[in-house]
Write a protein that holds these residues in place. Structure first.
Motif, mmCIF file in Angstrom:
data_model
loop_
_atom_site.group_PDB
_atom_site.id
_atom_site.type_symbol
_atom_site.label_atom_id
_atom_site.label_comp_id
_atom_site.label_asym_id
_atom_site.label_seq_id
_atom_site.Cartn_x
_atom_site.Cartn_y
_atom_site.Cartn_z
ATOM 1 N N VAL A 42 0.805 -1.164 0.211
ATOM 2 C CA VAL A 42 -0.098 -0.253 0.076
ATOM 3 C C VAL A 42 0.887 1.206 0.065
ATOM 4 O O VAL A 42 0.468 2.157 -0.591
ATOM 5 C CB VAL A 42 -0.946 0.095 1.133
ATOM 6 N N ASP A 43 1.886 1.111 0.558
ATOM 7 C CA ASP A 43 3.023 2.472 1.003
ATOM 8 C C ASP A 43 3.876 2.423 -0.490
ATOM 9 O O ASP A 43 4.550 3.513 -0.624
ATOM 10 C CB ASP A 43 3.996 2.033 2.025
ATOM 11 N N GLY A 44 3.576 1.791 -1.526
ATOM 12 C CA GLY A 44 4.341 1.543 -2.771
ATOM 13 C C GLY A 44 5.599 1.005 -2.616
ATOM 14 O O GLY A 44 6.444 1.563 -3.555
ATOM 15 N N GLY A 45 5.794 0.296 -1.799
ATOM 16 C CA GLY A 45 7.287 -0.362 -1.785
ATOM 17 C C GLY A 45 7.614 -1.114 -2.862
ATOM 18 O O GLY A 45 6.680 -2.028 -3.128
ATOM 19 N N ARG A 46 8.700 -1.150 -3.258
ATOM 20 C CA ARG A 46 9.226 -2.122 -4.338
ATOM 21 C C ARG A 46 9.631 -3.368 -3.909
ATOM 22 O O ARG A 46 10.040 -3.327 -2.683
ATOM 23 C CB ARG A 46 10.204 -1.454 -5.065
ATOM 24 N N ARG A 47 9.687 -4.422 -4.621
ATOM 25 C CA ARG A 47 9.986 -5.670 -4.094
ATOM 26 C C ARG A 47 11.072 -5.959 -3.520
ATOM 27 O O ARG A 47 11.378 -6.254 -2.266
ATOM 28 C CB ARG A 47 9.833 -6.779 -5.110
ATOM 29 N N LEU A 48 12.268 -5.003 -4.124
ATOM 30 C CA LEU A 48 13.551 -5.220 -3.482
ATOM 31 C C LEU A 48 13.756 -4.550 -2.069
ATOM 32 O O LEU A 48 14.219 -4.975 -0.993
ATOM 33 C CB LEU A 48 14.674 -4.939 -4.359
ATOM 34 N N HIS A 49 12.996 -3.423 -1.930
ATOM 35 C CA HIS A 49 12.964 -2.714 -0.899
ATOM 36 C C HIS A 49 12.292 -3.240 0.275
ATOM 37 O O HIS A 49 12.738 -3.311 1.392
ATOM 38 C CB HIS A 49 12.261 -1.180 -1.092
ATOM 39 N N VAL A 50 11.143 -3.997 -0.065
ATOM 40 C CA VAL A 50 10.261 -4.627 0.757
ATOM 41 C C VAL A 50 11.196 -6.162 1.290
ATOM 42 O O VAL A 50 11.294 -6.473 2.596
ATOM 43 C CB VAL A 50 9.076 -5.264 0.189
ATOM 44 N N PHE A 51 11.856 -6.552 0.376
ATOM 45 C CA PHE A 51 12.717 -7.756 0.820
ATOM 46 C C PHE A 51 14.047 -7.156 1.952
ATOM 47 O O PHE A 51 14.090 -7.790 2.963
ATOM 48 C CB PHE A 51 13.437 -8.362 -0.444
ATOM 49 N N ARG A 52 14.314 -5.989 1.741
ATOM 50 C CA ARG A 52 15.496 -5.657 2.515
ATOM 51 C C ARG A 52 14.893 -4.790 3.888
ATOM 52 O O ARG A 52 15.396 -4.984 4.832
ATOM 53 C CB ARG A 52 16.188 -4.233 1.748
ATOM 54 N N ARG A 53 13.721 -4.211 3.718
ATOM 55 C CA ARG A 53 13.373 -3.698 5.011
ATOM 56 C C ARG A 53 12.334 -4.353 5.810
ATOM 57 O O ARG A 53 12.089 -4.273 7.050
ATOM 58 C CB ARG A 53 12.508 -2.357 4.452
ATOM 59 N N VAL A 54 11.640 -5.744 5.165
ATOM 60 C CA VAL A 54 10.699 -6.179 5.820
ATOM 61 C C VAL A 54 10.934 -7.551 6.009
ATOM 62 O O VAL A 54 11.243 -8.187 7.222
ATOM 63 C CB VAL A 54 9.363 -6.226 5.203
ATOM 64 N N THR A 55 11.465 -8.265 5.033
ATOM 65 C CA THR A 55 11.748 -9.924 5.133
ATOM 66 C C THR A 55 13.140 -9.929 5.980
ATOM 67 O O THR A 55 13.166 -10.922 6.887
ATOM 68 C CB THR A 55 11.836 -10.333 3.879
ATOM 69 N N VAL A 56 14.181 -9.165 5.466
ATOM 70 C CA VAL A 56 15.439 -9.709 6.180
ATOM 71 C C VAL A 56 15.390 -9.256 7.571
ATOM 72 O O VAL A 56 15.768 -10.237 8.497
ATOM 73 C CB VAL A 56 16.596 -8.919 5.537
ATOM 74 N N PRO A 57 14.771 -8.143 8.333
ATOM 75 C CA PRO A 57 14.727 -8.047 9.510
ATOM 76 C C PRO A 57 14.099 -9.310 10.360
ATOM 77 O O PRO A 57 14.238 -9.533 11.421
ATOM 78 C CB PRO A 57 14.274 -6.719 9.712
ATOM 79 N N LEU A 58 12.781 -9.509 9.834
ATOM 80 C CA LEU A 58 11.940 -10.299 10.639
ATOM 81 C C LEU A 58 12.405 -11.622 10.562
ATOM 82 O O LEU A 58 12.011 -12.735 11.092
ATOM 83 C CB LEU A 58 10.406 -10.275 9.856
ATOM 84 N N VAL A 59 13.099 -12.348 9.534
ATOM 85 C CA VAL A 59 13.771 -13.525 9.647
ATOM 86 C C VAL A 59 15.102 -13.509 10.393
ATOM 87 O O VAL A 59 15.719 -14.765 10.397
ATOM 88 C CB VAL A 59 14.123 -14.300 8.283
ATOM 89 N N MET A 60 15.494 -12.354 11.193
ATOM 90 C CA MET A 60 16.752 -12.405 11.769
ATOM 91 C C MET A 60 16.965 -13.654 12.663
ATOM 92 O O MET A 60 18.019 -14.173 12.875
ATOM 93 C CB MET A 60 17.114 -11.227 12.354
ATOM 94 N N PRO A 61 15.961 -13.996 13.495
ATOM 95 C CA PRO A 61 16.048 -14.957 14.646
ATOM 96 C C PRO A 61 16.299 -16.372 13.710
ATOM 97 O O PRO A 61 17.163 -17.010 14.269
ATOM 98 C CB PRO A 61 14.638 -15.136 15.192
ATOM 99 N N THR A 62 15.730 -16.471 12.613
ATOM 100 C CA THR A 62 16.121 -17.962 11.669
ATOM 101 C C THR A 62 17.457 -17.609 11.336
ATOM 102 O O THR A 62 18.186 -18.565 11.129
ATOM 103 C CB THR A 62 15.315 -17.862 10.648
#
Length: 289
Positions: free
Chosen positions: A188-208
């Motif tokens: 919704v905020d217009g985040g691109r796929r690479l940006h979402v991967f870097r800002r959302v995916t990577v931090p949230l899988v840090m425990p893994t």
């Protein structure tokens, strides 16, 4: 029987198993590391810290530690980075995704000896598939497993290929635990796929990532089979990883005391490394309540 003893009866089989196959071997290694023994002699004279001193003043030991560190430093980040990228594409539930997960996981459950033998043929200088392909493209033969500057990187590639499936499966589990609402909000905020991967995916899988980092580093410092089958620690000690050196000292030269001392040093090194990683990286890992 008092009810307070019931929980201990349930864990008794596991504790007995650990005692026989973990604690007793560790105590035995500690005992043998301060003795001189060659497997054949009934005498095991006490030599104190002489085995440790001989190791720590040995050029072969420091070369092996350096080679093993290089192996871990290059193989572990590559494994985790590639696994996370692939897992992000396979996390969606579909028939094709399930088939690819199974295909990528197969090398992990395949015999390491079989994999090492196959890749020995693949990277053979005279009749290997890689050199045949290079020859078809007009390039000369490359001594993949005979060149001290190349052999270690071939082992890094082979070990990465074998272990990648496990990392992918663990990452998929971690990715499926990330709330979909976060991705929807980013879209919704217009985040691109690479940006979402870097800002959302990577931090949230840090425990893994932290879990896989600990497991992968320990595994990298214990690699033996592919070294023994593909290079035998050569050429010129370029792939003589610590566990292979331990095997060579203990079961080829029959110096059990010095081999046990090396095992103890490796154990201490991995414990210290685990605490350092826990202090430096573990404190930055966010776990959701």
């Amino acid at each position: 029987m008092p009810r307070k003893l019931t929980p201990y009866l349930f864990v008794a089989p596991l504790m007995l198993f650990m005692a026989v196959f973990t604690y007793v071997p560790i105590a035995t290694s500690l005992n043998l590391s301060v003795r001189h023994w060659n497997f054949l002699s009934p005498d095991m004279p006490f030599v104190g810290l002489a085995n440790y001193e001989q190791l720590l003043t040995s050029r072969d030991f420091w070369n092996s530690l350096w080679v093993t560190t290089l192996f871990a430093v290059f193989s572990v980040p590559m494994r985790l980075a590639v696994a996370l990228v692939i897992a992000s594409y396979l996390a969606r539930e579909s028939m094709a995704s399930r088939l690819l997960r199974g295909a990528l996981f197969l090398p992990y459950v395949t015999s390491a000896v079989s994999i090492a033998v196959v890749f020995s043929w693949v990277f053979s200088t005279d009749y290997g598939m890689v050199n045949a392909l290079l020859g078809a493209l007009g390039f000369g033969k490359v001594p993949w497993l005979q060149d001290p500057h190349i052999a270690l990187w071939v082992l890094v590639l082979v070990n990465t290929w074998k272990q990648l499936g496990y990392d992918i499966v663990i990452y998929i589990a971690g990715l499926q635990a990330v709330p979909q609402e976060l991705y929807d909000a980013a879209a919704v905020d217009g985040g691109r796929r690479l940006h979402v991967f870097r800002r959302v995916t990577v931090p949230l899988v840090m425990p893994t990532t932290y879990f896989l980092l600990v497991i992968s580093v320990i595994e990298a410092f214990q690699v033996f089979t592919i070294v023994s089958v593909m290079t035998g620690g050569g050429p010129a000690g370029a792939t003589d990883l610590l566990v292979h050196m331990l095997y060579r000292i203990g079961f080829v030269l029959f110096d059990i005391g010095q081999g046990s001392a090396l095992a103890v040093l490796l154990f201490i090194f991995l414990v210290v490394l685990a605490f350092v990683k826990s202090y430096v990286i573990g404190r930055r890992v966010h776990y959701e309540a």
